[in-house]
Structures are given as structure tokens and as C-alpha cells.
Scaffold this active site. Structure first.
Site, mmCIF file in Angstrom:
data_model
loop_
_atom_site.group_PDB
_atom_site.id
_atom_site.type_symbol
_atom_site.label_atom_id
_atom_site.label_comp_id
_atom_site.label_asym_id
_atom_site.label_seq_id
_atom_site.Cartn_x
_atom_site.Cartn_y
_atom_site.Cartn_z
ATOM 1 N N GLY A 56 45.408 37.587 55.418
ATOM 2 C CA GLY A 56 43.677 37.585 55.230
ATOM 3 C C GLY A 56 43.452 39.082 55.485
ATOM 4 C CB SER A 110 49.727 41.138 48.975
ATOM 5 O OG SER A 110 48.787 41.592 47.887
ATOM 6 C CB SER A 111 49.861 37.629 53.671
ATOM 7 O OG SER A 111 48.517 37.074 53.327
ATOM 8 C CG ASP A 159 45.036 43.325 39.348
ATOM 9 O OD1 ASP A 159 43.800 43.208 39.370
ATOM 10 O OD2 ASP A 159 45.807 42.646 39.866
ATOM 11 N NE ARG A 176 48.212 44.796 46.636
ATOM 12 C CZ ARG A 176 47.184 44.236 47.667
ATOM 13 N NH1 ARG A 176 47.215 44.858 48.711
ATOM 14 N NH2 ARG A 176 46.337 43.384 47.270
ATOM 15 C CG ASP A 199 48.062 41.582 45.171
ATOM 16 O OD1 ASP A 199 47.789 42.647 44.753
ATOM 17 O OD2 ASP A 199 47.454 40.569 45.486
ATOM 18 C CE1 TYR A 222 40.622 39.841 42.996
ATOM 19 C CE2 TYR A 222 40.616 38.034 41.391
ATOM 20 C CZ TYR A 222 41.013 39.156 42.057
ATOM 21 O OH TYR A 222 42.104 39.723 41.107
ATOM 22 C CD GLU A 226 42.261 47.725 45.691
ATOM 23 O OE1 GLU A 226 43.031 46.945 44.914
ATOM 24 O OE2 GLU A 226 42.657 48.645 46.413
ATOM 25 C CG HIS A 227 38.497 44.489 42.432
ATOM 26 N ND1 HIS A 227 38.324 42.885 42.429
ATOM 27 C CD2 HIS A 227 38.192 44.762 43.869
ATOM 28 C CE1 HIS A 227 38.171 42.738 43.520
ATOM 29 N NE2 HIS A 227 37.995 43.672 44.531
HETATM 30 C C1 GLA Z 1 43.579 40.951 45.000
HETATM 31 C C2 GLA Z 1 44.226 40.401 43.862
HETATM 32 C C3 GLA Z 1 44.931 41.604 42.916
HETATM 33 C C4 GLA Z 1 43.705 42.632 42.839
HETATM 34 C C5 GLA Z 1 43.220 43.045 44.048
HETATM 35 C C6 GLA Z 1 42.232 44.153 43.921
HETATM 36 O O1 GLA Z 1 44.592 41.521 45.797
HETATM 37 O O2 GLA Z 1 45.245 39.473 44.118
HETATM 38 O O3 GLA Z 1 45.341 40.808 41.747
HETATM 39 O O4 GLA Z 1 42.862 42.214 41.745
HETATM 40 O O5 GLA Z 1 42.620 42.066 44.803
HETATM 41 O O6 GLA Z 1 42.512 45.224 43.379
#
Ligand code: GLA
Length: 406
Positions: free
Chosen positions: A137, A141-142, A42, A33, A195, A246, A39-40
Site C-alpha cells: 500500500g 507495487s506490492s 504509462d 519497484r 509496474d 487514479y 509518473e502517471h
Molecule cells: C500505479 C500504476 C502504474 C502507474 C503509477 C503512476 O503504480 O499501477 O501503472 O500508472 O501508478 O505512475
């Protein structure tokens, strides 16, 4: 991205047949995706707006005994699952009673455990091969693509193994959550559900608007349906720092919510964040990002719903600034690309995407300006800049391998 590069399906099918001398019978796939905005947030109960990519991870399976060679035969029940990670040239045994050593095999095993425990069944006796077109990487979202494709395959295999009377249907959001939980256990990264959710629920030509608190979701037209174009620029930077940072950011958000006296940052807003005493500076900065990003994402989703690409682009720009200055998850190389992209007059907005510390920049322009944008970006960033167009693809699916005749 380049259509010629989309061959993970063929790689997985060919590798399966080479290793086990028979074609695989069931094929499942799921996409990576790109998050357009949100962003950050969820894990702060916020709103996110990702699209599924056309790049997918593909799994192929066949029964583990000689019965697998006979199309349509009931699979044998040889214990354990032998998995071939085609792109890595590695294989592993899972569901064997011992925890696998390699991280990818642990992840697969945790997904298997989660799905099987949820349904109260066991799974055994399969050969499996997988391969992916989702760049690893880079914040696309691999790993969610692997988890969701594998969970989808498992559901198909359970139906074969337990017969047509067995109901292997699980609510789509539950599948996403089972995969997210498996990632927590296997990788120790406390990721949110975005993701996996879009990898399950993505729909061609649409972004997924997901409320991570209520888990209500809807599809809104992706920019490509509105005369826009989403472009990805690879910074080439892959920071190992990403997973520890994270977890740290997530903990800071939770501490900030506690200091604000709310269950999560979804329940606060930028005004209260600024005026409430008792937050440390990092807590205030993280809370400022999360509260403003949730608001921006609501506005950005409305902008897409009403076809206003300019308003959407403005929210993308503000999102990046907030991630860079308040959340501090960008890096110099990514900022440089974002700045260069924004200097191109055709660009409506540009920002980092994904967890941060490298990876991809996502930029928005009008379709009519695409070639001018690409030329200007190569001029500004160098002729070897890795640039691709992202179109909103489909979520997970499974199919019988027609080449076996079954
Ligand atoms: C990674 C996490 C997601 C989300 C993003 C940042 O991809 O897997 O759940 O928190 O970072 O938006």
C-alpha cells in the site's frame, strides 16, 4: 532496505512445509519497484523509468497429491489450487470453478486465467504458499510483485505438468500485460503496464526505460552505478482515495486527449495544451502534467545515460511540482517530506513516487553524501523517520527448491 528484513522466501518455504508436511518443489519470485521518474504517464503512452527493488514476493509450490512428497515424481492432478497467503494468515481455493471471495485470491485467479488462456492450457493440482517483503500500500507495487511472481510460478508449473515438450515461454512484455489485465479485472483499477514490466524485466544496477506506446525498452545505469544513491522515505500515509482518484485522472487525460484531437497525450506537447481552446481547467492541468512529464523523463533517461546526476535530480524536482500542482496526486505529508529533503544541501532531487496520495518519497544524493543526508533527514523529520536505500534489483525468476534434492 534492511537486509535482515529480507526473509519472505524463508517464510513461504517454512509455511508450505508446516501446512502440507512436505517441502515445496518450485520457487518463483518477483520484485516491487520504485519509479524514479515518469509518473502517471504509462497510461498516456509515455516513457517511464522505474527500478526493480531488492524486496520481492516469493511463491512456493508442490503437487497436491501424495506424489508431491516424492522428489521428481510426476505431480498428481487433483483439481484446484489451494493457496496460502502466509503474511495474511489466510488461505483460499482457486481454479475451483467459483470466483474466490477475497481480493488477493481473485487477483491470483485472474492471473491464472490470463496465462492459461493465452497458452490454451489448464493448470491444476497444486499447493501454493506465498509471502512478500514488498511493503503493502505504499506505492512500491506490492501487487505487481505478487502478480508477476505468480505468473512466473505458473509457467514453471505448466512445464512440469505438461512435460518438456510443452513450450511455456511467453514474451516478457506479454507476461507483464497479462498481469496488468488481471489487475484490471480483479481490482477494477485501470493501471498502466509500468509496474508489471519492471517486475518482469528489471536488471541489477539498472533502471528500465520503457516506452509505453511502442513497448520498446532498454536498461540505463541506475544512479548507484553513477556515484549516486536513491533513498526512500516512508510518509506512513496510506490513502484509500488512491484507486478512485487514479481512475478519475486517467479519464481526465483521455478527455483532454480527445479535446486536443490526438489519440493520447503522448501526441501533444505543453505548448499545444496551453494554446488549444475547449479544454476544461482540470483537463488542461492534467494534460500539462502528462506532456511535461513525458518530456522530462526522456531528458532524465538521457541524463542517466550520460552520468549527469544533477540534471537527473532537477527533473525529479520538477516532476514532483507538476504532480503536486497540476496532477494533484500528492498530499500534505508527502509534500512536507519532499520540502524538508530539498532543504538538505546534499539532495540533488526529491519527489513522490507511485500512484500518490501518500506512500514513499524518493530522494537522490551522491553516495559520498549519504550519511550526511540520512542524519540531516532524521534531524528535519524526526528520529523515527523510516528511511531506506533502494538499489536496483533483478526482475522475476524461478528456481527448484534445492532443499528437496530435486
Ligand atoms: C500505479 C500504476 C502504474 C502507474 C503509477 C503512476 O503504480 O499501477 O501503472 O500508472 O501508478 O505512475
Amino acid at each position: 532496505m534492511d537486509a535482515a528484513a529480507l526473509h519472505a522466501r524463508d517464510r513461504a518455504l517454512a509455511a508450505f512445509e508446516r501446512r502440507w508436511d512436505a517441502p515445496g518443489t518450485l520457487v518463483a519470485s518477483a520484485p516491487g519497484r520504485v519509479n524514479l521518474i515518469g509518473e502517471h504517464v504509462d497510461y498516456n503512452d509515455g516513457i517511464v523509468l522505474p527500478i526493480a527493488l531488492e524486496e520481492r514476493c516469493w511463491f512456493v509450490a508442490g503437487a497436491r497429491t501424495s506424489a508431491s512428497a516424492t522428489p521428481g515424481a510426476t505431480p498428481g492432478m487433483a483439481p484446484g489450487i489451494e493457496v496460502l497467503a502466509v503474511d495474511l494468515g489466510e488461505h483460499a481455493e482457486i481454479a475451483s470453478g467459483a470466483s474466490p471471495e477475497t481480493p488477493w485470491a481473485r487477483l491470483l485467479d485472474e492471473v491464472r486465467i490470463g496465462v492459461c488462456e493465452h497458452l490454451g492450457v489448464s493448470l491444476g493440482g497444486w499447493h501454493v504458499a506465498f509471502s512478500s517483503d514488498v511493503p503493502r500500500g505504499g506505492g512500491l507495487s506490492s501487487s505487481a510483485a505478487v502478480e508477476v511472481a505468480w505468473a512466473t510460478l505458473i509457467l514453471g508449473l505448466l512445464e512440469i505438468e505438461h512435460g518438456p515438450a510443452f513450450d511455456a515461454s511467453i514474451d516478457p512484455m506479454r507476461v507483464a500485460m497479462l498481469c496488468r489485465d488481471a489487475e484490471h479485472r480483479a481490482m477494477g483499477v485501470p493501471c498502466g503496464v509500468m509496474d508489471q514490466a519492471v517486475s518482469v524485466l528489471g536488471t541489477r544496477g539498472h533502471a528500465l526505460r520503457l516506452d509505453c506506446r511502442s513497448l520498446e525498452w532498454s536498461h540505463v545505469p541506475a544512479p548507484e552505478r553513477l556515484g549516486g544513491e536513491v533513498l526512500l522515505i516512508d510518509s506512513g500515509v496510506r490513502h484509500s482515495l488512491a484507486s478512485s482518484a487514479y481512475a478519475e485522472r486517467r479519464a481526465t487525460c483521455e478527455a483532454a486527449a480527445a479535446a486536443l484531437g490526438v489519440a493520447s497525450l503522448r501526441d501533444s506537447d505543453t505548448e499545444r495544451v496551453e494554446s488549444t481552446p475547449g479544454l476544461t481547467e482540470p483537463q488542461r492541468a492534467c494534460a500539462r502534467h502528462a506532456t511535461s512529464e513525458i518530456q522530462r523523463t526522456i531528458e532524465a533517461a538521457d541524463a542517466l545515460a550520460s552520468g549527469d546526476l544533477e540534471a537527473f535530480g532537477a527533473r525529479m524536482n520538477a516532476s514532483h511540482d507538476s504532480l503536486r500542482d497540476d496532477y494533484r496526486v500528492s498530499c500534505a505529508e508527502v509534500d512536507e517530506i519532499v520540502d524538508a529533503a530539498r532543504r538538505i544541501p546534499e539532495v540533488l532531487g526529491a519527489r513522490m513516487t507511485g500512484g500518490g496520495f501518500g506512500g514513499y518519497v524518493v530522494a537522490l544524493c551522491r553516495s559520498a553524501d549519504r550519511e550526511r543526508f540520512i542524519a540531516a533527514a532524521r534531524d528535519a523529520l524526526g528520529p523515527d523517520t523510516r528511511l531506506s536505500i533502494a538499489r536496483a534489483g533483478e526482475g522475476r525468476r524461478w528456481e527448484s527448491n534445492s532443499s528437496t534434492g530435486s
